[in-house]
Design an enzyme around this catalytic site. Structure first.
Site, PDB file in Angstrom:
ATOM      1  N   LYS A 195       6.914   1.770   5.131  1.00 38.52           N
ATOM      2  CA  LYS A 195       6.078  -0.002   5.401  1.00 38.52           C
ATOM      3  C   LYS A 195       7.135  -0.919   4.451  1.00 38.52           C
ATOM      4  O   LYS A 195       6.997  -0.812   3.440  1.00 38.52           O
ATOM      5  CB  LYS A 195       4.747  -0.241   5.623  1.00 38.52           C
ATOM      6  CG  LYS A 195       4.165  -1.631   5.615  1.00 38.52           C
ATOM      7  CD  LYS A 195       2.993  -1.223   5.765  1.00 38.52           C
ATOM      8  CE  LYS A 195       2.611  -2.898   5.927  1.00 38.52           C
ATOM      9  NZ  LYS A 195       1.201  -3.087   6.297  1.00 38.52           N
ATOM     10  N   LYS A 248       7.801   1.157   9.712  1.00 37.82           N
ATOM     11  CA  LYS A 248       7.246  -0.009  10.236  1.00 37.82           C
ATOM     12  C   LYS A 248       7.635  -1.016   9.401  1.00 37.82           C
ATOM     13  O   LYS A 248       7.925  -0.744   8.675  1.00 37.82           O
ATOM     14  CB  LYS A 248       5.816  -0.001   9.870  1.00 37.82           C
ATOM     15  CG  LYS A 248       5.177  -1.452  10.526  1.00 37.82           C
ATOM     16  CD  LYS A 248       4.001  -1.541   9.927  1.00 37.82           C
ATOM     17  CE  LYS A 248       3.118  -2.822  10.215  1.00 37.82           C
ATOM     18  NZ  LYS A 248       2.318  -2.656   9.908  1.00 37.82           N
TER      19      LYS A 248
HETATM   20  C1  PBG Z   1      -2.829  -4.560   7.039  1.00 35.07           C
HETATM   21  C2  PBG Z   1      -1.318  -4.148   8.328  1.00 35.07           C
HETATM   22  C3  PBG Z   1      -1.097  -5.260   8.465  1.00 35.07           C
HETATM   23  C4  PBG Z   1       0.151  -4.739   9.928  1.00 35.07           C
HETATM   24  C5  PBG Z   1      -0.610  -4.053  10.482  1.00 35.07           C
HETATM   25  N1  PBG Z   1      -1.538  -3.506   8.968  1.00 35.07           N
HETATM   26  C6  PBG Z   1      -0.106  -6.801   8.039  1.00 35.07           C
HETATM   27  C7  PBG Z   1       0.847  -6.295   6.528  1.00 35.07           C
HETATM   28  O1  PBG Z   1       0.818  -5.891   6.080  1.00 35.07           O
HETATM   29  O2  PBG Z   1       0.736  -7.762   5.731  1.00 35.07           O
HETATM   30  C8  PBG Z   1       1.136  -5.233  10.710  1.00 35.07           C
HETATM   31  C9  PBG Z   1       1.463  -5.234  12.005  1.00 35.07           C
HETATM   32  C10 PBG Z   1       1.761  -6.735  12.398  1.00 35.07           C
HETATM   33  O3  PBG Z   1       3.226  -7.179  12.358  1.00 35.07           O
HETATM   34  O4  PBG Z   1       1.829  -6.252  14.561  1.00 35.07           O
HETATM   35  N2  PBG Z   1      -1.736  -3.954   6.118  1.00 35.07           N
END
Ligand code: PBG
Length: 322
Positions: A195, A248
């Protein structure tokens, strides 16, 4: 012998032929639809930067879950917007937290759908970071216990699968251990393994009210220029017990998806995130692109790169198109 023996255009002559030799197909049964659950009754607030996506109170979330099930989509990914935030993200692991209540209500009404929960603290902390803060820094190890408590409380409330998205080191092992010790040996764990600290999450943070109050997430989410590091992250999560791994965002990280597919044999998910959605919606509104065509092209590309599972805000719409 090349041309004129081989004519690549032969198989492109009609939609029937193209369909016959198509290498990648989208299917609702390999898609997951994210939803945002909020307090209240009959709430259906559209997210400004994500037209067509909503903050839903539990009654409406149940409705949407029914629709998702009927559309043949595999499952929903639940995010919670709590009534109150605090320093320790108490609502995240409260038995009567927003996600726990939503899980019970949805489970009661919807039988088959997979209920998957995002396990993270950022929507529940006042500071908006994904862990416990001390000396202006996110503390890794003290956060693990809270994440494990969150995951356990989700499964207890009816979650079929948990998906930690915080990017703390060791969280997969900590959550796996906690689930097992509570007897939830069969609850799978899908880890947000690679991520990235991405600008593509902007609209989500509006939807979930989780923009960090200070600093950013670069000390725990991955640095976008790094690819080899993603493979290490994934390998570690698999060792720690992840059943499904995720990359992601998706579209800007197709190389990571392809390399992960090559190197690992576990099921691979990719998350087409909020900013990817918002870009298509904005350009379509401006009349600059063909909306449906772009949706299909972008989501197909993610699967072509190697994703088995597609997490997308377009799941419901795609199920209708397909
Ligand atoms: C929580 C999380 C996030 C997303 C999924 N889980 C936000 C982040 O990490 O700031 C992003 C999902 C999206 O942008 O559609 N940590």
């Amino acid at each position: 012998m090349p041309f004129p023996t081989h004519r690549m255009r032969r198989l492109r002559r009609s939609e029937r032929l193209r369909n016959l030799v198509r290498e990648t197909r989208l299917s609702p049964e390999s898609m997951i639809y994210p939803i945002f659950v909020c307090p209240g009754d009959k709430v259906r607030n559209e997210v400004g930067s994500m037209p067509g996506q909503y903050n839903l109170s539990i009654d409406n979330a149940v409705q949407v879950a029914r629709e998702v099930e009927q559309a043949g989509i595999a499952g929903i990914l639940l995010f919670g917007i709590p009534e109150e935030k605090d320093d320790l993200a108490s609502d995240a692991y409260d038995e009567n937290g927003i996600v726990q209540k939503a899980l019970r209500a949805i489970r009661e009404n919807v039988r088959d759908l997979l209920l998957i929960t995002d396990v993270c603290l950022c929507e529940y902390t006042v500071h908006g970071h994904c862990g416990v803060i001390k000396h202006n820094d996110v503390q890794n190890d003290p956060t693990l216990k809270l994440l494990a408590d969150t995951a356990v409380s989700h499964v207890r409330a009816g979650a079929d699968m948990v998906a930690p998205s915080d990017m703390m080191d060791g969280r997969v092992a900590a959550i796996r251990r906690a689930l097992d010790s509570e007897g939830f040996l069969n609850a799978p764990l899908m880890s947000y393994a690679a991520k990235y600290a991405s600008g593509f999450y902007g609209p989500f943070r509006e939807a979930a009210g989780s923009t960090p109050k200070f600093g950013d997430r670069r000390s725990y989410q991955m640095d976008p220029p790094n690819a080899r590091e993603a493979l290490r992250e994934i390998a570690l999560d698999i060792e720690e017990g992840a059943d499904i791994i995720m990359v992601k965002p998706a579209l800007a990280y197709l190389d990571i998806i392809a390399r992960a597919r090559d190197q690992f044999d576990v099921p691979l998910a990719a998350y087409q995130v909020s900013g990817e959605y918002a870009m298509i919606e904005a350009a379509a509104r401006a009349g600059w692109i063909e909306r449906e065509r772009m949706i299909l092209e972008a989501t197909t590309a993610i699967k072509r790169a190697g994703a088995d599972i597609l997490i997308t805000y377009y799941a419901l719409e795609l199920a209708k198109i397909l």
